[in-house]
Scaffold this motif. Structure first.
Motif: not given
Length: 56
Positions: A10-31
């Motif tokens: 929570p509170g993190d910011a992530v820079y994803i460079p152009p053309n990078a393959r990326q995804f995010i998965r929620n491993c926690g209990e909250e939304s």
């Protein structure tokens, strides 16, 4: 991103460079709330969707 695993908390910011393959998965209990800011503007014809990896 690409072949790198990064834990996002929570509170993190992530820079994803152009053309990078990326995804995010929620491993926690909250939304998970994911906000994406794209520059230059997102265009559907520029997007490629890959299947998620089976295991991390």
């Amino acid at each position: 991103m690409d072949n790198e695993l990064q834990i996002v908390e929570p509170g993190d910011a992530v820079y994803i460079p152009p053309n990078a393959r990326q995804f995010i998965r929620n491993c926690g209990e909250e939304s998970l709330v994911f906000i994406c800011i794209v520059d230059p503007s997102w265009r559907q014809e520029d997007e490629t969707i890959y299947s998620a990896p089976v295991s991390l």
